[in-house]
Design a protein around this motif. Sequence first.
Motif, PDB file in Angstrom:
ATOM      1  N   PRO A 159       0.806  -1.230   0.000  1.00  0.00           N
ATOM      2  CA  PRO A 159       0.000   0.000   0.000  1.00  0.00           C
ATOM      3  C   PRO A 159       0.834   1.272   0.000  1.00  0.00           C
ATOM      4  O   PRO A 159       0.405   2.299  -0.539  1.00  0.00           O
ATOM      5  CB  PRO A 159      -0.831  -0.118   1.286  1.00  0.00           C
ATOM      6  N   GLU A 160       2.015   1.197   0.591  1.00  0.00           N
ATOM      7  CA  GLU A 160       2.849   2.401   0.670  1.00  0.00           C
ATOM      8  C   GLU A 160       3.645   2.650  -0.608  1.00  0.00           C
ATOM      9  O   GLU A 160       4.250   3.717  -0.774  1.00  0.00           O
ATOM     10  CB  GLU A 160       3.808   2.292   1.857  1.00  0.00           C
ATOM     11  N   GLU A 161       3.686   1.680  -1.523  1.00  0.00           N
ATOM     12  CA  GLU A 161       4.424   1.864  -2.774  1.00  0.00           C
ATOM     13  C   GLU A 161       3.762   2.991  -3.577  1.00  0.00           C
ATOM     14  O   GLU A 161       2.554   2.972  -3.802  1.00  0.00           O
ATOM     15  CB  GLU A 161       4.418   0.570  -3.579  1.00  0.00           C
ATOM     16  N   SER A 162       4.568   3.948  -4.024  1.00  0.00           N
ATOM     17  CA  SER A 162       3.993   5.137  -4.646  1.00  0.00           C
ATOM     18  C   SER A 162       4.526   5.347  -6.053  1.00  0.00           C
ATOM     19  O   SER A 162       5.575   4.815  -6.436  1.00  0.00           O
ATOM     20  CB  SER A 162       4.274   6.367  -3.789  1.00  0.00           C
ATOM     21  N   TYR A 163       3.751   6.149  -6.807  1.00  0.00           N
ATOM     22  CA  TYR A 163       4.125   6.521  -8.171  1.00  0.00           C
ATOM     23  C   TYR A 163       3.869   8.012  -8.325  1.00  0.00           C
ATOM     24  O   TYR A 163       2.959   8.572  -7.720  1.00  0.00           O
ATOM     25  CB  TYR A 163       3.305   5.749  -9.206  1.00  0.00           C
ATOM     26  N   PHE A 164       4.690   8.642  -9.169  1.00  0.00           N
ATOM     27  CA  PHE A 164       4.530  10.082  -9.391  1.00  0.00           C
ATOM     28  C   PHE A 164       3.546  10.316 -10.540  1.00  0.00           C
ATOM     29  O   PHE A 164       3.646   9.701 -11.597  1.00  0.00           O
ATOM     30  CB  PHE A 164       5.870  10.731  -9.717  1.00  0.00           C
ATOM     31  N   CYS A 165       2.599  11.214 -10.294  1.00  0.00           N
ATOM     32  CA  CYS A 165       1.593  11.554 -11.314  1.00  0.00           C
ATOM     33  C   CYS A 165       1.832  12.966 -11.822  1.00  0.00           C
ATOM     34  O   CYS A 165       1.567  13.943 -11.107  1.00  0.00           O
ATOM     35  CB  CYS A 165       0.184  11.454 -10.731  1.00  0.00           C
ATOM     36  N   PRO A 166       2.322  13.102 -13.075  1.00  0.00           N
ATOM     37  CA  PRO A 166       2.468  14.437 -13.667  1.00  0.00           C
ATOM     38  C   PRO A 166       1.229  14.880 -14.450  1.00  0.00           C
ATOM     39  O   PRO A 166       1.242  15.928 -15.088  1.00  0.00           O
ATOM     40  CB  PRO A 166       3.655  14.246 -14.609  1.00  0.00           C
ATOM     41  N   GLY A 167       0.190  14.033 -14.418  1.00  0.00           N
ATOM     42  CA  GLY A 167      -1.023  14.337 -15.177  1.00  0.00           C
ATOM     43  C   GLY A 167      -1.181  13.463 -16.407  1.00  0.00           C
ATOM     44  O   GLY A 167      -2.182  13.574 -17.122  1.00  0.00           O
ATOM     45  N   TYR A 168      -0.186  12.572 -16.624  1.00  0.00           N
ATOM     46  CA  TYR A 168      -0.252  11.683 -17.795  1.00  0.00           C
ATOM     47  C   TYR A 168       0.673  10.490 -17.549  1.00  0.00           C
ATOM     48  O   TYR A 168       1.478  10.473 -16.599  1.00  0.00           O
ATOM     49  CB  TYR A 168       0.174  12.420 -19.073  1.00  0.00           C
ATOM     50  N   PHE A 169       0.534   9.491 -18.430  1.00  0.00           N
ATOM     51  CA  PHE A 169       1.355   8.285 -18.319  1.00  0.00           C
ATOM     52  C   PHE A 169       1.714   7.830 -19.733  1.00  0.00           C
ATOM     53  O   PHE A 169       0.838   7.724 -20.601  1.00  0.00           O
ATOM     54  CB  PHE A 169       0.573   7.180 -17.598  1.00  0.00           C
ATOM     55  N   TRP A 170       3.000   7.570 -19.947  1.00  0.00           N
ATOM     56  CA  TRP A 170       3.449   7.082 -21.261  1.00  0.00           C
ATOM     57  C   TRP A 170       3.505   5.555 -21.236  1.00  0.00           C
ATOM     58  O   TRP A 170       4.301   4.967 -20.485  1.00  0.00           O
ATOM     59  CB  TRP A 170       4.838   7.627 -21.610  1.00  0.00           C
ATOM     60  N   LEU A 171       2.676   4.899 -22.008  1.00  0.00           N
ATOM     61  CA  LEU A 171       2.753   3.446 -22.143  1.00  0.00           C
ATOM     62  C   LEU A 171       3.836   3.122 -23.165  1.00  0.00           C
ATOM     63  O   LEU A 171       3.763   3.535 -24.319  1.00  0.00           O
ATOM     64  CB  LEU A 171       1.410   2.873 -22.611  1.00  0.00           C
ATOM     65  N   GLY A 172       4.860   2.384 -22.718  1.00  0.00           N
ATOM     66  CA  GLY A 172       5.982   2.087 -23.595  1.00  0.00           C
ATOM     67  C   GLY A 172       7.061   3.139 -23.543  1.00  0.00           C
ATOM     68  O   GLY A 172       7.962   3.145 -24.389  1.00  0.00           O
TER      69      GLY A 172
END
Length: 612
Positions: free
Chosen positions: A342-355
């Motif tokens: 649950p504590e594992e985090s990801y940064f959200c810049p407002g978008y995600f690049w697949l690939g």
Amino acid sequence: MSIGNSDFETRLTNLTVILACGFGLLLARLFYLQVVRGETLRTIAESNRTSLISERAPRGLILDRDGRVLADRRPTFVVLFTPLDVEREVLDKAKMKLSSILGFTPEELAEKLRPALKRASLVRLADRVSRPVAFALAEQLPSLPGITVANEMQRRYPNGNLACHALGYLGQISRREYERLRAQGYQPDWLIGKAGLEKVFDNVLRGEYGGMRMEVDAAGRSIKIIDRKEPLAGYQVRTTLDLDIQSAAEAGLAGAGKAGAVVALDPRNGDILAFASAPGYDPNAFVHVRGEELEDEESVGKIVNRPDLPLFNRAIQGLYAPGSVFKIVDAAAALESRRIPPEESYFCPGYFWLGGPGGKKFLCWKKEGHGRMGLKDGLIHSCNVYFYNMSLKLGPDPIESLAGKFGLGRPTGVGIPGEKAGFVPGRKMFTDGRRRWFDGDTLNMAIGQGTVLFSPMQAAQLAAAVASRGKIYRPNFLKDIRNPSGELVQRGVPELLGQVRMSPDTWDFLDAALIEVVERGTAQNCRIPGVRVAGKTGTAQNPHGDDHAWFVAYAPAGDPVIAVCVLVEHGKHGSSAAAPIARKVLLAALGSPESPAPGAAPLSAGSGEEQE
């Protein structure tokens, strides 16, 4: 001579035996016809020389859970015509007057009179005529040969549109329905339930029809009235609906001014507390009383042909991408897998690049991004980028499996005809080799887009299952059925369809996160002072216009008595369009006075943050 005598005696003996056998067979046949099948044949003979003119039974009441009336009956009039002892010349002179009073064209009247004149039998000339029309006929009866005005009890919906998609409506039995139901005693001129509870409980609501039994000749022509059978009223059906909660749901949808649906369930047993679909219709239009004023938009023809489809039951027939409501399933699947801390985090810049950069770009609803998000904050603030990353690590299979355990992708079993199953995608979709599952499919599934489809009833059942820590009940409309004397005939019984088994830690996490969605996340417009409300907003992309708005909730968290789903078509944001409606429903259920949500001013479609 002795030989001749012997032959004669032998023939005589044989003839005697044959006659005796024949006589014995005749006696046996008479015994069979008169004793063994006597009653049956008498019934057949009686029916061959009689004809029954039906008198409709008073239809049973439909009540809310507290005994308040949802559907009752009122006296109306029917017009009968019999050609017995009627001179054709006298009748021809009366036709114009009769047409004028009943509102028929001469052609319509002639068509209605034709079977009576052809077979010399009594017929219903007009159903459900108003008191003024009945009085006008009564005044003119001396000059209207063969006409009789009789009283019948007629179905009425005193609350108009309220709960119309739950109650349904009545209509004349069709030829196909008659062929299917005739073995149950239905007759060609009966009114039957065509939709909703009127259809589900038609066999107990309709009562036993009465009428006049006419003696007819070999050609089927009526000769005289033999007797009259009094109709017996139908049974009373008490539903699980709560009139106050239902009214709040429909008022909320009306205030939104858009199509949509609200379903509220008791998570402790599956009772349906509210069941609303907008736009609605007035079921009284289907039993309109001839001679009474009826608004043009309420006529059956207008209802059927309206472009906004008021007869379409969006609560169980409408299928929509659930948007971020599906993240409840994602979060639970991640926790149960033990592969996503649950504590594992990801940064959200407002978008995600697949690939990687330059690949396919998937957006978050918050253009400027949420920053770094773990599972709990990702759910509270409905961060798409967190769920993109998490779902790729987890894979689609655990999500699809858990969605199935929650009952998604199949009908809830509510019992009202027409329920749609919805759809939850997965790798098994592509077993023919023509296409395979891609990572982009996983990303769409994680945020409740692509081919994921829910009905509002399914979303309400999901909320109720989370509220009850995994208990999935069949949604139920029936509280009890009583006969006209008030004696209990049947009681509605909760039916547990399944149990979603997850660890206590997972249920605790969902409770805590969904409470914070309301307290400080995307659903602050549903806050209620002194009540812990747990909920989740959703906004579903719509290729045909503005996004659809979702919100599911239950309260009070920890000891819930209600779970609710709100869908507003083209509502743009669940936070601003759907959550305030859910709040009205929760207030009605919890008996709290109406007041603005503390610290959460209504959000406009283009304002501020936290309005996913």
